[in-house]
Design an enzyme around this catalytic site. Structure first.
Site, PDB file in Angstrom:
ATOM      1  CB  SER A 219      -0.852  -0.024   1.272  1.00  0.00           C
ATOM      2  OG  SER A 219      -1.421   1.236   1.507  1.00  0.00           O
TER       3      SER A 219
ATOM      4  CE1 TYR B 226      -3.650  -2.897   5.680  1.00  0.00           C
ATOM      5  CE2 TYR B 226      -3.390  -0.562   5.162  1.00  0.00           C
ATOM      6  CZ  TYR B 226      -3.576  -1.869   4.755  1.00  0.00           C
ATOM      7  OH  TYR B 226      -3.676  -2.158   3.403  1.00  0.00           O
TER       8      TYR B 226
ATOM      9  CE  LYS C 115      -1.328  -4.890   3.618  1.00  0.00           C
ATOM     10  NZ  LYS C 115      -1.522  -6.112   2.856  1.00  0.00           N
TER      11      LYS C 115
HETATM   12  P1  NAD Z   1     -10.746  -7.431   1.537  1.00  0.00           P
HETATM   13  O1  NAD Z   1     -10.902  -7.437   3.020  1.00  0.00           O
HETATM   14  O2  NAD Z   1     -11.948  -7.251   0.701  1.00  0.00           O
HETATM   15  O3  NAD Z   1      -9.976  -8.762   1.068  1.00  0.00           O
HETATM   16  C1  NAD Z   1      -9.070  -9.446   1.872  1.00  0.00           C
HETATM   17  C2  NAD Z   1      -9.490 -10.897   1.870  1.00  0.00           C
HETATM   18  O4  NAD Z   1      -8.578 -11.663   2.655  1.00  0.00           O
HETATM   19  C3  NAD Z   1     -10.885 -11.121   2.479  1.00  0.00           C
HETATM   20  O5  NAD Z   1     -11.646 -11.899   1.581  1.00  0.00           O
HETATM   21  C4  NAD Z   1     -10.611 -11.858   3.770  1.00  0.00           C
HETATM   22  O6  NAD Z   1     -11.663 -12.743   4.098  1.00  0.00           O
HETATM   23  C5  NAD Z   1      -9.303 -12.576   3.448  1.00  0.00           C
HETATM   24  N1  NAD Z   1      -8.459 -12.894   4.595  1.00  0.00           N
HETATM   25  C6  NAD Z   1      -8.050 -12.063   5.597  1.00  0.00           C
HETATM   26  N2  NAD Z   1      -7.239 -12.703   6.440  1.00  0.00           N
HETATM   27  C7  NAD Z   1      -7.114 -13.975   5.978  1.00  0.00           C
HETATM   28  C8  NAD Z   1      -6.402 -15.110   6.408  1.00  0.00           C
HETATM   29  N3  NAD Z   1      -5.668 -15.080   7.535  1.00  0.00           N
HETATM   30  N4  NAD Z   1      -6.484 -16.253   5.687  1.00  0.00           N
HETATM   31  C9  NAD Z   1      -7.245 -16.293   4.572  1.00  0.00           C
HETATM   32  N5  NAD Z   1      -7.947 -15.261   4.118  1.00  0.00           N
HETATM   33  C10 NAD Z   1      -7.884 -14.093   4.802  1.00  0.00           C
HETATM   34  O7  NAD Z   1      -9.655  -6.313   1.204  1.00  0.00           O
HETATM   35  P2  NAD Z   1      -9.184  -5.727  -0.202  1.00  0.00           P
HETATM   36  O8  NAD Z   1      -9.579  -4.294  -0.253  1.00  0.00           O
HETATM   37  O9  NAD Z   1      -9.576  -6.619  -1.310  1.00  0.00           O
HETATM   38  O10 NAD Z   1      -7.611  -5.755   0.016  1.00  0.00           O
HETATM   39  C11 NAD Z   1      -6.791  -6.818  -0.478  1.00  0.00           C
HETATM   40  C12 NAD Z   1      -5.367  -6.556  -0.071  1.00  0.00           C
HETATM   41  O11 NAD Z   1      -4.934  -5.307  -0.602  1.00  0.00           O
HETATM   42  C13 NAD Z   1      -5.152  -6.472   1.438  1.00  0.00           C
HETATM   43  O12 NAD Z   1      -3.923  -7.101   1.755  1.00  0.00           O
HETATM   44  C14 NAD Z   1      -5.070  -4.986   1.702  1.00  0.00           C
HETATM   45  O13 NAD Z   1      -4.300  -4.689   2.832  1.00  0.00           O
HETATM   46  C15 NAD Z   1      -4.397  -4.485   0.426  1.00  0.00           C
HETATM   47  N6  NAD Z   1      -4.708  -3.086   0.138  1.00  0.00           N
HETATM   48  C16 NAD Z   1      -6.005  -2.678   0.073  1.00  0.00           C
HETATM   49  C17 NAD Z   1      -6.285  -1.347  -0.169  1.00  0.00           C
HETATM   50  C18 NAD Z   1      -7.718  -0.850  -0.201  1.00  0.00           C
HETATM   51  O14 NAD Z   1      -7.937   0.343  -0.046  1.00  0.00           O
HETATM   52  N7  NAD Z   1      -8.721  -1.684  -0.445  1.00  0.00           N
HETATM   53  C19 NAD Z   1      -5.243  -0.416  -0.355  1.00  0.00           C
HETATM   54  C20 NAD Z   1      -3.920  -0.882  -0.307  1.00  0.00           C
HETATM   55  C21 NAD Z   1      -3.673  -2.217  -0.056  1.00  0.00           C
END
Ligand code: NAD
Ligand code: UDP
Length: 340
Positions: free
Chosen positions: A126, A151, A155
Site C-alpha cells: 500500500s 496496519y 505492510k
Molecule cells: P478485503 O478485506 O476485501 O480482502 C481481503 C481478503 O482476505 C478477504 O476476503 C478476507 O476474508 C481474506 N483474509 C483475511 N485474512 C485472511 C487469512 N488469515 N487467511 C485467509 N484469508 C484471509 O480487502 P481488499 O480491499 O480486497 O484488500 C486486499 C489486499 O490489498 C489487502 O492485503 C489490503 O491490505 C491491500 N490493500 C487494500 C487497499 C484498499 O484500499 N482496499 C489499499 C492498499 C492495499
C-alpha cells in the site's frame, strides 16, 4: 497446460477482480480465503461473468497443513497474496491481530511456498508504507519507514521480510505492488466492494449515502493545504489494479529478486472533487458536512506511476467518470452487497 495461480484473499474486493482477470486471461485459479471479511458469493458472481469458476478453498493462510495439502494437490506456479486485514482504525485498537494476520500470516505462506518449491509471489502492499510524504508525487524510491498506524507498519514489515527473503535465495521472484486508493467495481455491476458495517473508506461511504442507507457524509478536514482544503488522494479503478497483477505476474516469470511498483493513476483528487463526480455519475445529491480532520490522515498523496509503465507496461486506463459510474452501478444493483 495453463498456469495455475493461488490467490489468497481471492473472495475479497480486489482479489475477486483479480480472480476474474486471471480466469479471463486463461489461467487456472485456486482461491484460499477464510471469509473473515468477504462472501463466497463474490466467486459465484465471477463465474457468472466469465463462465469459468476458480477452485475455492475456505481456510486460513496460517494453516500449514492445509497449505501443504493445497500445494500438493495443485501445481501452483505463482501466488497472488491479497489476504490480510485492512482497517486502519481497527489496527490501532487491535495491533496484535494485525501483526498476527498480516505479518505472521505472510511468513507462514512463504514458508509453505518454500516447502512446495513455489517461489513467485505478488504481494498487496500500500502507498501507506510511505507514511507522511516529504515529496510529491511518490516514486518507489521515495523513503518508506514511518507509516502512521499499525496496519501501515504491518505492510512495511512484510515488504522488508520479502526483501530479506529474496536476498537470501535467488530462486525467489517477488513483486511488491503499492496500491494507491482502489475504488470502483467491475462494469457488469456484479462484483464490487462490500464492506461490513459502516464503511471507513470514502467511496463506499458516499455510495451508501446515495442509496439512503447513511444520512450524510462527514468530510474529514476542510483546512488542509490543498486546492479546496479537503484531502487529496490518487484513486485507481479496481479493474486497472487487477490488470496490474497480471502484468506483475509476467514480470516475475522473467526476473528474480524483489521489486516494488506503485499502482496509481498519477493524479490527485480532493474529497469535494469526488463528491461532485459521484453526483454527476449517479444523479444523486450527496449531503455532506465538513468536520475535523481524521487523526493519522495525511493532506495529499499521489503516485508517480512511471516505473510500472516502463517496466510492466501497465498504465491506468479508467478515469474518474468510469470509477464513479461503476461504483454507482454496483451500489444501486446490490444495495445489501452480496447479502441480497
Ligand atoms: P478485503 O478485506 O476485501 O480482502 C481481503 C481478503 O482476505 C478477504 O476476503 C478476507 O476474508 C481474506 N483474509 C483475511 N485474512 C485472511 C487469512 N488469515 N487467511 C485467509 N484469508 C484471509 O480487502 P481488499 O480491499 O480486497 O484488500 C486486499 C489486499 O490489498 C489487502 O492485503 C489490503 O491490505 C491491500 N490493500 C487494500 C487497499 C484498499 O484500499 N482496499 C489499499 C492498499 C492495499
Ligand atoms: N474521507 C472523508 N470521509 C470519510 C472517509 C474518508 O472525508 O467518511 C476522506 C479522508 O480523510 C481522505 C480521503 O477521503 O482524505 C480518502 O480516505 P479513505 O479512507 O478512503 O482512504 P485513505 O487514503 O485514508 O486510505
Amino acid at each position: 497446460m495453463a498456469d495455475k495461480i493461488l490467490v489468497t484473499g481471492g473472495a475479497g474486493y480486489i482479489g475477486s477482480h483479480a480472480v476474474l482477470a486471471l480466469l479471463e486471461a486463461g489461467f487456472e485459479v485456486v482461491v484460499l480465503d477464510n471469509l473473515c471479511n468477504s462472501s463466497a458469493e463474490s466467486l459465484v458472481r465471477v463465474a457468472g461473468i466469465c463462465g469459468r469458476a476458480p477452485v475455492f478453498i475456505e481456510g486460513d493462510i496460517h494453516d500449514a497443513r492445509l497449505l501443504d495439502g493445497l500445494f500438493a494437490a495443485h501445481e501452483i506456479t505463482a501466488v497472488l497474496h491479497f489476504a490480510g486485514l485492512k482497517a486502519v482504525g481497527e489496527s490501532v485498537r487491535k495491533p496484535l491481530e494485525y501483526y498476527e494476520n498480516n505479518v505472521v500470516g505472510s511468513v507462514r505462506l512463504c514458508q509453505a511456498m518454500s516447502r512446495a518449491g513455489v517461489f513467485r509471489l505478488v504481494f498487496s502492499s500500500s502507498a501507506t508504507v510511505y507514511g507522511e510524504p516529504a515529496e510529491m508525487p511518490l516514486s518507489e524510491d521515495s523513503p518508506t519507514g514511518s507509516p502512521t498506524n499499525p496496519y501501515g507498519r504491518s505492510k512495511l514489515m512484510v515488504e522488508e521480510v520479502l526483501r530479506d527473503l529474496a536476498a537470501s535465495d535467488p530462486r525467489w521472484s517477488i513483486a511488491v505492488l503499492r496500491y494507491f486508493n482502489p475504488v470502483g467495481a467491475h462494469h457488469s455491476g456484479q462484483i464490487g466492494e462490500d464492506p461490513r458495517g459502516i464503511p471507513n473508506n470514502l467511496l463506499p461511504y458516499i455510495g451508501q449515502v446515495a442509496i439512503g442507507k447513511l444520512k450524510e457524509l462527514a468530510v474529514f478536514g476542510g483546512d488542509y493545504p490543498t486546492q479546496d482544503g479537503t484531502g487529496v488522494r490518487d484513486y485507481i479503478h479496481v479493474v486497472d489494479l487487477a490488470d496490474g497483477h497480471l502484468k506483475a505476474l509476467q514480470a516475475i516469470a522473467c526476473q528474480a529478486g524483489w521489486r516494488a511498483w506503485n499502482l496509481g493513476a498519477g493524479q490527485g483528487y480532493s474529497v469535494l472533487d469526488m463528491i461532485q463526480a459521484f453526483e454527476q455519475a449517479s444523479g444523486c445529491v450527496i449531503p455532506y458536512r465538513i468536520i475535523a480532520r481524521r487523526p493519522g490522515d495525511i493532506p495529499a498523496c499521489w503516485a508517480d506511476p512511471a516505473r510500472a509503465e516502463r517496466e510492466l507496461g501497465w498504465k491506468a486506463q479508467r478515469g474518474l467518470a468510469d470509477m464513479m459510474a461503476d461504483t454507482w452501478r454496483w451500489q444501486s444493483m446490490n444495495p445489501q452487497g452480496y447479502a441480497r
